[in-house]
Scaffold this motif. Structure first.
Motif, short mmCIF file in Angstrom:
data_model
loop_
_atom_site.label_atom_id
_atom_site.label_comp_id
_atom_site.label_asym_id
_atom_site.label_seq_id
_atom_site.Cartn_x
_atom_site.Cartn_y
_atom_site.Cartn_z
N SER A 269 0.83 -1.21 0.00
CA SER A 269 0.00 0.00 0.00
C SER A 269 0.86 1.26 0.00
CB SER A 269 -0.91 -0.01 1.24
OG SER A 269 -1.63 1.19 1.35
N ILE A 270 1.93 1.26 0.79
CA ILE A 270 2.83 2.42 0.87
C ILE A 270 3.51 2.66 -0.48
CG2 ILE A 270 4.99 3.24 1.89
CD1 ILE A 270 4.07 1.74 4.48
N VAL A 271 4.01 1.58 -1.09
CA VAL A 271 4.73 1.71 -2.36
C VAL A 271 3.78 2.14 -3.48
CG1 VAL A 271 6.09 0.48 -4.09
CG2 VAL A 271 6.49 0.04 -1.67
N LEU A 272 2.58 1.55 -3.51
CA LEU A 272 1.62 1.88 -4.58
C LEU A 272 1.16 3.33 -4.49
CD1 LEU A 272 -0.20 0.94 -6.93
CD2 LEU A 272 -1.94 0.37 -5.21
N ARG A 273 0.86 3.80 -3.30
CA ARG A 273 0.37 5.18 -3.16
C ARG A 273 1.44 6.19 -3.55
NH1 ARG A 273 -2.71 3.88 2.54
NH2 ARG A 273 -4.65 3.07 1.61
N GLN A 274 2.68 5.87 -3.21
CA GLN A 274 3.76 6.77 -3.62
C GLN A 274 3.90 6.78 -5.14
OE1 GLN A 274 5.81 8.65 -1.41
NE2 GLN A 274 6.39 9.63 -3.34
N ILE A 356 -4.48 -7.04 -4.99
CA ILE A 356 -4.36 -6.25 -3.76
C ILE A 356 -4.09 -4.79 -4.08
CG2 ILE A 356 -1.90 -6.71 -3.45
CD1 ILE A 356 -4.50 -6.41 -0.65
N CYS A 357 -3.41 -4.52 -5.21
CA CYS A 357 -3.23 -3.12 -5.63
C CYS A 357 -4.58 -2.46 -5.89
CB CYS A 357 -2.36 -3.05 -6.89
SG CYS A 357 -0.60 -3.33 -6.59
N GLN A 358 -5.45 -3.16 -6.59
CA GLN A 358 -6.79 -2.62 -6.84
C GLN A 358 -7.55 -2.44 -5.54
OE1 GLN A 358 -7.61 -5.16 -10.79
NE2 GLN A 358 -9.32 -3.87 -10.23
N ALA A 359 -7.45 -3.44 -4.66
CA ALA A 359 -8.17 -3.37 -3.38
C ALA A 359 -7.67 -2.19 -2.54
CB ALA A 359 -7.99 -4.69 -2.62
N VAL A 360 -6.36 -1.96 -2.53
CA VAL A 360 -5.80 -0.83 -1.78
C VAL A 360 -6.32 0.49 -2.35
CG1 VAL A 360 -3.66 0.45 -1.38
CG2 VAL A 360 -3.74 -2.01 -0.94
N TRP A 361 -6.35 0.61 -3.68
CA TRP A 361 -6.85 1.83 -4.31
C TRP A 361 -8.32 2.04 -3.98
CZ3 TRP A 361 -10.58 3.06 -7.97
CH2 TRP A 361 -10.50 4.36 -8.51
N LEU A 362 -9.12 0.95 -4.06
CA LEU A 362 -10.55 1.05 -3.72
C LEU A 362 -10.74 1.46 -2.26
CD1 LEU A 362 -12.07 -2.07 -5.51
CD2 LEU A 362 -12.76 0.31 -5.85
N SER A 363 -9.94 0.88 -1.38
CA SER A 363 -10.06 1.20 0.05
C SER A 363 -9.79 2.67 0.31
CB SER A 363 -9.08 0.33 0.84
OG SER A 363 -9.11 0.65 2.21
N SER A 364 -8.76 3.21 -0.35
CA SER A 364 -8.44 4.64 -0.16
C SER A 364 -9.54 5.53 -0.74
CB SER A 364 -7.10 4.96 -0.81
OG SER A 364 -7.14 4.75 -2.21
N LYS A 365 -10.14 5.12 -1.86
CA LYS A 365 -11.23 5.90 -2.45
C LYS A 365 -12.47 5.89 -1.55
CE LYS A 365 -11.67 7.33 -6.27
NZ LYS A 365 -11.59 8.70 -6.84
N LEU A 366 -12.75 4.72 -0.95
CA LEU A 366 -13.93 4.61 -0.09
C LEU A 366 -13.77 5.42 1.18
CD1 LEU A 366 -14.62 0.79 -0.49
CD2 LEU A 366 -16.13 2.64 -1.21
N ARG A 367 -12.55 5.55 1.67
CA ARG A 367 -12.33 6.34 2.88
C ARG A 367 -12.64 7.81 2.65
NH1 ARG A 367 -7.96 2.73 4.27
NH2 ARG A 367 -6.52 3.92 2.95
N GLU A 384 -18.95 1.39 -9.94
CA GLU A 384 -18.25 2.33 -10.82
C GLU A 384 -16.79 2.46 -10.41
OE1 GLU A 384 -20.45 5.93 -10.56
OE2 GLU A 384 -22.15 5.20 -11.75
N MET A 385 -16.54 2.47 -9.10
CA MET A 385 -15.16 2.53 -8.62
C MET A 385 -14.40 1.26 -8.96
SD MET A 385 -15.04 4.48 -4.95
CE MET A 385 -16.67 4.33 -4.28
N VAL A 386 -15.07 0.11 -8.88
CA VAL A 386 -14.43 -1.16 -9.24
C VAL A 386 -14.02 -1.13 -10.71
CG1 VAL A 386 -14.80 -3.63 -9.55
CG2 VAL A 386 -15.56 -2.52 -7.45
N LYS A 391 -9.58 -0.19 -15.04
CA LYS A 391 -8.97 0.66 -16.07
C LYS A 391 -7.62 1.19 -15.59
CE LYS A 391 -13.39 2.27 -18.01
NZ LYS A 391 -14.26 3.47 -18.21
N LEU A 392 -7.57 1.59 -14.32
CA LEU A 392 -6.33 2.13 -13.77
C LEU A 392 -5.22 1.08 -13.78
CD1 LEU A 392 -4.83 4.42 -12.22
CD2 LEU A 392 -5.65 3.35 -10.11
N MET A 393 -5.55 -0.15 -13.36
CA MET A 393 -4.54 -1.20 -13.32
C MET A 393 -4.07 -1.60 -14.71
SD MET A 393 -3.57 -1.87 -10.30
CE MET A 393 -3.88 -0.23 -9.63
#
Length: 430
Positions: A269-274, A356-367, A384-386, A391-393
């Motif tokens: 999660s840390i590496v992906l967000r950066q 898990i990259c997609q799941a981390v991105w979704l989790s941050s969007k939902l927050r 829609e977020m899914v 598309k993002l991945m």
């Protein structure tokens, strides 16, 4: 003095120690140390202690963080040994040692109750949390040591509350049994990380030797402390708090010094967000320094991996939505405030990392999303977020994966906390 006619036939060295060379001199092969001067007594002593307390082939046979981790681990073990002595003395006093009115039977029953509840606690904790200890080894290692200090503090206080003595020592016994499971299991996980030549047994054995030496030093210091603290509760508590502070500080530094090259949820999660922020790939050293090391008992938007299909979709319509714009061997969905992922049996390690990259991105969007929408609007927004995450991945995952591999991350395996459910679903193509 060596003559110019001497011919070097071969050179050899033992690990990273001094090297030797074989010379041909007057038809005889002679072995000499490579370099000037003879071996000093200090080098002999240092070499002896290395062979006794460090793994064979050190430092090449272990990870780069081995020495720093072992230093802090040794310091925490020493302080814990001294705290344990104070706690043991209090426990013995509580069961009646030195009290003429105490009976052997009562002391035995108290000890058996403490051990029995501890055994039950050990089984229950291993059942509930055993699968989390690999993926979150640092957090549970630190948690175990904090809990151990709490248990010892309870044992020190127990004699001053005789009416609740059995309850207190049994509770402390449960805590210590949890410490035994969490501490031992996470130490094994860290040993796997440290072993660079499949030498886990050697590293574990030498770690045991280091711990034995530390406990022996703690025993000698305890022989000095016991006469001083006997019948002196203020000094006992003061020394206990001093050793506890040292113990917790050393433990924090120890887990902070560990640099794991495999992804768990936090590091990924840390590496992906950066990367999504500025396209920069963090090295294992940088990501491990940012990784949280304290247990989070409640997450805002938790991620569940390897779940049953009904935890992702709950109707044929939702299944179609989950399959839309998705040609990967996994399904994502948002249910009850959780991001859930289910896998097909043929999913690879790279598929797991992408999921898990997609799941981390979704989790941050939902927050960051609003909660004022109706339940139906929220469901549509979630799908829609899914779709957006797919598309993002499709755009960023391939360069991201190449980047993390080039930065030194191990992408052949991971420490992601997958459950065992695997699902096969019908797609439009079949």
């Amino acid at each position: 003095m060596e003559k110019d006619t001497d011919m070097v036939l071969a050179t050899e060295r033992y690990g990273s120690a001094e090297s030797w060379k074989y010379l041909a001199k007057d038809g005889v092969m002679e072995r000499r140390r490579d370099g000037s001067g003879s071996e000093s007594r200090g080098n002999t002593i240092v070499g002896f202690f290395k062979s006794v307390f460090l793994p064979q082939g050190y430092p090449e046979s272990v990870s780069n963080d081995y020495l720093q981790y072992q230093f802090w681990d040794t310091l925490q073990a020493f302080s814990s040994s001294l705290s344990g002595t104070l706690a043991t003395q209090a426990s013995l006093k509580g069961v009646g040692v030195g009290n003429q009115e105490a009976t052997v039977a009562a002391a035995t029953v108290t000890w058996l109750l403490r051990d029995g509840t501890g055994m039950l606690g050990r089984i229950l904790f291993a059942w509930q949390k055993g699968n989390k200890l690999d993926s979150e080894a640092k957090k549970w290692r630190l948690f175990a040591d904090v809990l151990n200090d709490i248990a010892m503090f309870m044992e020190i206080l127990a004699p001053y509350f005789p009416a609740f003595f059995i309850l207190i020592v049994c509770t402390a016994g449960i805590f210590k049994s949890i410490v035994g499971v969490a501490g031992g299991a996470t130490r094994a996980a860290l040993t796997v990380h440290q072993a660079r030549r499949d030498n886990m047994a050697d590293i574990s054995a030498k770690d045991g030797s280091q711990e034995t030496l530390v406990n022996l030093a703690g025993l000698l210091v305890s022989l000095i402390l016991i006469p001083l603290v006997t019948d002196n509760p203020i000094l006992t508590l003061s020394l206990f708090f001093l050793f506890t502070v040292l113990h917790l500080f050393a433990n924090y530094k120890a887990v902070r010094s560990v640099v794991m090259e495999t992804f768990n949820e936090a590091r990924l999660s840390i590496v992906l967000r950066q990367y999504l922020r500025d396209k920069r790939i963090l090295s294992p050293q940088e990501a491990n320094q940012r990784e949280p090391v304290f247990i989070e008992f409640r997450k805002t938007v938790p991620i569940k991996l390897g779940v049953r299909l009904q935890e992702v979709v709950q109707s044929p319509e939702e299944l179609n939505l989950a399959l839309e714009q998705n040609n990967m061997p996994y399904l994502l969905g948002v249910q009850n405030g959780c991001v859930c992922v289910c896998l097909r049996p043929e999913a690879s390690v790279h598929d797991e990392i992408r999921a898990i990259c997609q799941a981390v991105w979704l989790s941050s969007k939902l927050r960051t999303s609003t909660s004022r929408e109706t339940l139906k609007q929220q469901s549509q927004s979630h799908w829609e977020m899914v779709h957006e995450s797919h598309k993002l991945m499709d755009t960023v995952f391939s360069p991201f994966l190449k980047g993390v591999e080039a930065a030194g991350w191990d992408i052949k395996r991971n420490l992601l906390d997958w459950d065992e459910w695997r699902v096969e679903w019908k797609t439009k193509s079949n």
